[in-house]
Design an enzyme around this catalytic site. Structure first.
Site, PDB file in Angstrom:
ATOM      1  N   TRP A  61      -7.655  48.466  52.930  1.00 64.69           N
ATOM      2  CA  TRP A  61      -7.311  47.127  53.435  1.00 64.69           C
ATOM      3  C   TRP A  61      -6.223  46.482  52.574  1.00 64.69           C
ATOM      4  CZ3 TRP A  61     -12.272  43.835  54.660  1.00 64.69           C
ATOM      5  CH2 TRP A  61     -13.136  44.572  55.479  1.00 64.69           C
TER       6      TRP A  61
HETATM    7 FE1  SF4 Z   1      -8.382  49.339  49.272  1.00 65.15          FE
HETATM    8 FE2  SF4 Z   1      -9.381  48.720  46.864  1.00 65.15          FE
HETATM    9 FE3  SF4 Z   1      -9.565  46.944  48.860  1.00 65.15          FE
HETATM   10 FE4  SF4 Z   1     -11.024  49.193  48.877  1.00 65.15          FE
HETATM   11  S1  SF4 Z   1     -11.188  47.479  47.397  1.00 65.15           S
HETATM   12  S2  SF4 Z   1      -9.887  48.339  50.612  1.00 65.15           S
HETATM   13  S3  SF4 Z   1      -9.601  50.693  47.967  1.00 65.15           S
HETATM   14  S4  SF4 Z   1      -7.654  47.697  47.891  1.00 65.15           S
END
Ligand code: SF4
Ligand code: SF4
Length: 154
Positions: A43
């Site tokens: 995300w």
């Molecule tokens: Fe991507 Fe990190 Fe967010 Fe998970 S926590 S969606 S790996 S940016």
């Protein structure tokens, strides 16, 4: 900018696994280190970057602002209350962006259970619970009235 883990910096604490809303940060069962199992599903919320105490998670920058040979380093400094993003371009020049982690003191945001439960009349309201207070907007959110919505319909 999907994230990836420097496995040599990771200590396998699992904070990124716990916080990832896409459930794509996993611990490798052999090496006991985290890795992003599916960067396409990232995300790009950077919750994992901010949560990692080892600064072991970085981001792949998009080619339009950080072409090949670049690096994007994120650094969380809790003592200073800042997140820094250091972008190093392939010609060697660097850009630093420093932002506050948050603008309110740690622990000062009340949890939902600290508020009174909404009364029955509030269920017919389109606002979210406690929304006017949380947004600091006098008189609630500005919204179109039903007759204003009909004005554009022929
Ligand atoms: Fe991507 Fe990190 Fe967010 Fe998970 S926590 S969606 S790996 S940016
Ligand atoms: Fe490794 Fe950082 Fe994830 Fe902990 S939060 S498992 S140190 S990448």
């Amino acid at each position: 900018m999907p994230t990836f883990v420097y496995m040599t910096s990771c200590d396998g604490c699992g904070h990124c696994v716990d916080i990832c809303p896409s459930d794509i940060m996993h611990i490798d069962t052999t090496y006991r280190r985290a890795y992003n199992i599916e960067p396409n599903m990232c995300w790009e919320c950077y919750s994992c970057v901010k949560a990692c105490p080892q600064n072991a998670i970085d981001c792949r920058g998009y080619a339009d602002f950080a072409p090949l040979g670049h690096s994007v380093r994120a650094l969380r400094e809790e003592a200073k209350g800042t997140i820094s993003w250091k972008i190093k371009f392939r010609d060697g020049h660097e850009k630093d962006f420093v932002s506050p982690i948050r603008t309110t003191k740690w622990g000062t945001i009340p949890s939902p259970s600290d508020y009174a439960a909404p009364d029955a009349g509030e269920y017919a309201n389109q606002e979210l619970a406690h929304e006017p207070d949380a947004l600091n907007i006098e008189g609630g959110l500005p919204a179109l009235a039903p007759d204003q919505l009909k004005q554009g319909v022929v």
